[in-house]
Design an enzyme around this catalytic site. Sequence first.
Site: not given
Length: 194
Positions: A75, A80
């Site tokens: 991933e 974020e």
Amino acid sequence: AMEDGKLILKGINNPDSSRDSRPFLTGGIWSKGKFAFQYGRIEIRAKLGHAQGAWPAIWMLAELDKYGKYPKNGEIDIMEHLNHDSIIYQTTHSYYTLDLGRKNSPPHSGTAKIVAGKYHVYGISWYPNRIVFQLDGKDTFSYPRMTELDQSQWPYDQPFFLLIDQQLGGNWVGKVDSKQLPVEMLIDWVKVYQ
């Protein structure tokens, strides 16, 4: 929603809990089955809202399960953002970092300073031997391929698709303060260079 050519992804209090019992509703998009790429550069110009419990993310997952089930294909978290932070997190996850716990050899995550509520360009340059994370066109963090390590260290040799979402709540970000909603993530554009 689309407005003035921008995509708006919202995190809101659920206005009708009789039809859906979840307390919050969130917006997100992904390109799975429509667009995936391997190597090159991707940039996303976005403006993040902020609220307690807000967790906007721009990230990538493998289109096919080349090495098995998650997290074996890796991933790539381009960006974020948590709550009201003045930083973003840029991270790679894989079987190597999660299951084997090898988060520091090599370091799998970095941070970069942003101003929430202003537009920034989030991106990566992805090569066969490294992923270089970027903010506003400047390199912030690099994750190298280390051929002498366990093979699971580098699952990033296959096409990945893009996900962009305005998540709410979770272990990492904490409880949502419903009084601080709605929160919005505005996407101006996404560009891929190969």
